[in-house]
Design a protein around this motif. Structure first.
Motif, PDB file in Angstrom:
ATOM      1  N   LYS A 160       3.713  -8.238   7.824  1.00 48.48           N
ATOM      2  CA  LYS A 160       2.895  -7.281   7.070  1.00 48.48           C
ATOM      3  C   LYS A 160       1.797  -6.683   7.948  1.00 48.48           C
ATOM      4  O   LYS A 160       1.521  -5.478   7.898  1.00 48.48           O
ATOM      5  CB  LYS A 160       2.296  -7.957   5.832  1.00 48.48           C
TER       6      LYS A 160
ATOM      7  N   THR B 147       1.226  -2.638   8.863  1.00 50.53           N
ATOM      8  CA  THR B 147       0.018  -1.852   8.624  1.00 50.53           C
ATOM      9  C   THR B 147      -0.633  -1.443   9.945  1.00 50.53           C
ATOM     10  O   THR B 147      -1.094  -0.317  10.097  1.00 50.53           O
ATOM     11  CB  THR B 147      -0.988  -2.625   7.747  1.00 50.53           C
TER      12      THR B 147
ATOM     13  N   ASN C 111      -1.155   2.346  11.192  1.00 54.02           N
ATOM     14  CA  ASN C 111      -2.477   2.742  11.692  1.00 54.02           C
ATOM     15  C   ASN C 111      -2.304   3.500  13.027  1.00 54.02           C
ATOM     16  O   ASN C 111      -2.871   4.582  13.243  1.00 54.02           O
ATOM     17  CB  ASN C 111      -3.306   1.461  11.879  1.00 54.02           C
TER      18      ASN C 111
ATOM     19  N   GLU D 169      -4.683  -1.449   6.601  1.00 50.31           N
ATOM     20  CA  GLU D 169      -4.043  -1.273   5.288  1.00 50.31           C
ATOM     21  C   GLU D 169      -4.441   0.070   4.668  1.00 50.31           C
ATOM     22  O   GLU D 169      -3.623   0.745   4.038  1.00 50.31           O
ATOM     23  CB  GLU D 169      -4.452  -2.405   4.339  1.00 50.31           C
TER      24      GLU D 169
ATOM     25  N   ALA E 124      -2.581   2.857   6.255  1.00 49.12           N
ATOM     26  CA  ALA E 124      -1.186   2.891   5.800  1.00 49.12           C
ATOM     27  C   ALA E 124      -1.068   3.634   4.462  1.00 49.12           C
ATOM     28  O   ALA E 124      -0.123   4.387   4.243  1.00 49.12           O
ATOM     29  CB  ALA E 124      -0.647   1.464   5.669  1.00 49.12           C
TER      30      ALA E 124
ATOM     31  N   ALA F   9       6.268   3.383   4.594  1.00 52.05           N
ATOM     32  CA  ALA F   9       5.292   2.346   4.198  1.00 52.05           C
ATOM     33  C   ALA F   9       5.929   1.398   3.182  1.00 52.05           C
ATOM     34  O   ALA F   9       5.752   0.175   3.249  1.00 52.05           O
ATOM     35  CB  ALA F   9       4.033   3.000   3.626  1.00 52.05           C
TER      36      ALA F   9
ATOM     37  N   ALA G  61       4.233  -2.308   3.253  1.00 49.56           N
ATOM     38  CA  ALA G  61       2.780  -2.069   3.206  1.00 49.56           C
ATOM     39  C   ALA G  61       2.385  -1.669   1.779  1.00 49.56           C
ATOM     40  O   ALA G  61       3.180  -1.041   1.076  1.00 49.56           O
ATOM     41  CB  ALA G  61       2.402  -0.939   4.174  1.00 49.56           C
TER      42      ALA G  61
END
Ligand code: NAD
Length: 353
Positions: free
Chosen positions: A161, A165, A169, A254, A257, A295, A300
């Motif tokens: 995870k 993310t 980014n 996060e 994302a 995503a 995400a």
């Protein structure tokens, strides 16, 4: 098209199994007493580095945290002075790199950064620091590391995870570089390559975090994205994320994302050339939707609500974004920015005009 191209100095060692080259690199830089930096979570990595560089390790500091709070930096600077170090080695993500840069800003100590996420901070002269709840960002060539050692092996432990993310980014840095006010052909080449590498690698990493070739591609993509971020100005996407992170304390990668598809959808109409280059590179005629679906595929979170934001954050973030805006290819319209944020809050697909 007229442009100015400013290359930043960088020495990069990239590969698998490159970490053992660290002692020689410290010797090359004349670093005889290094302070090794990391987060509490990666203490074992820092201790392993201390063993690797043996007599060159003067101490280990494991207090790095997100957003580079100045009290942590003061603490680490005091330790560096007490130990009489003449260099820094940072192993970790953007939080650890941020601490190293903040110490370098105050002491001019040379830095060797060993990145273990895809944040890209090691390639930028940007340093954001938090004091009394306020994040202040500045750019100073003095915070650029002397050497960056990318070792793909160290990214194998980055959880799926976080990989997703962090990778999204990095994609966001490259996407905004493509329509930056000061964009140029060299940075655009790097940006497109970074986006292709990451968009292909991330789903493979999520399926199998130990997929070596995908890890190589993702780290190369992250490196190129970092150069993009450090070389040209960012726009609406980064302003939204900085506002959400600064004013509402949402998590860094996060938030990027979630916002990427929406910010790109907002700007699409103003940058048709960029959208067609992206569409061609990714094999899609709806790039914002592609990133929204990507995503989802890589697990995400796609809503700000899932990141813990309250609905009132929509207006707070819109006001903050408009109060002190970054340059953007499309003028900022308050109602449309609020609508964008509301869709992001609810996790709805991006709205392309
Ligand atoms: P991070 O550095 O906070 O790392 C998140 C967590 O993952 C930490 O606990 C870390 O120790 C752990 N971790 C890192 N690598 C790991 C690995 N390989 N295996 C297992 N765990 C690992 O997160 P980040 O997204 O890399 O960095 C975010 C920070 O970086 C933010 O503060 C952001 O503002 C900053 N940043 C700055 C720039 C810049 O140019 N100045 C650019 C990007 C990000």
């Amino acid at each position: 098209m007229d442009f100015t191209y400013n290359a930043l100095p960088a020495r990069v060692i990239f590969g698998s199994g490159t970490l053992p080259r660290l002692p020689a690199e410290l010797d090359r830089l004349g670093i005889e007493r290094a302070l090794v930096l990391t987060t509490p979570h990666q203490e074992a990595d820092a201790q392993a580095i201390a063993r690797l560089i043996s007599r060159r390790a003067a101490g280990v500091y494991t207090g790095a945290v997100m957003h580079t709070p100045s009290d942590v930096t003061d603490d680490a600077v005091a330790l560096a002075r007490t130990l009489g170090v003449n260099g820094l080695v940072a192993i970790g993500g953007g939080s650890t790199t941020g601490l190293s840069k903040a110490i370098a800003l105050r002491t001019d100590l040379p830095q060797v950064i060993v990145p273990t996420t895809y944040a890209g901070s090691e390639m930028t002269p940007i340093i954001g620091e938090t004091k009394d709840g306020k994040k202040v960002t500045q750019s100073s060539p003095g915070v650029l590391p002397e050497t960056v050692v990318y070792d793909v092996d160290l990214t194998m432990t980055l959880p799926a995870k976080l990989s997703s993310t962090s990778g999204l980014n990095a994609i966001a840095h490259a996407v905004e570089a493509l329509y930056a006010q000061d964009r140029n052909p060299v940075v655009s080449l790097m940006a497109l390559e970074a986006i292709k590498l990451l968009a292909t690698a991330l789903p493979m990493i999520v399926e199998n975090p130990l997929h070596k070739e995908a890890r190589v591609d993702a780290l190369q993509g992250a490196w190129l994205s970092g150069i993009c971020l450090g070389s040209v100005g960012m726009a609406l996407h980064h302003k939204l994320c900085h506002t959400l992170g600064g004013a509402l304390n949402l998590p860094h990668a996060e938030t990027h994302a979630v916002i990427l598809p929406h910010a790109l959808a907002y700007n699409a109409v103003a940058v048709p050339d960029v959208m067609s280059r992206l569409g061609e590179a990714l094999g899609t005629d709806n790039v914002p939707l592609f990133f929204y679906e990507l995503a989802g595929r890589v697990g995400a979170d796609r809503s700000l609500r899932a990141l813990g934001m309250d609905e009132s954050g929509v207006n707070v973030a819109a006001d903050g974004t408009l109060a002190n805006p970054y340059w953007n290819p499309r003028p900022l319209d308050k109602m449309e920015i609020e609508a964008l944020l509301r869709r992001a809050f609810n996790g709805e697909p991006p709205h392309v005009r």
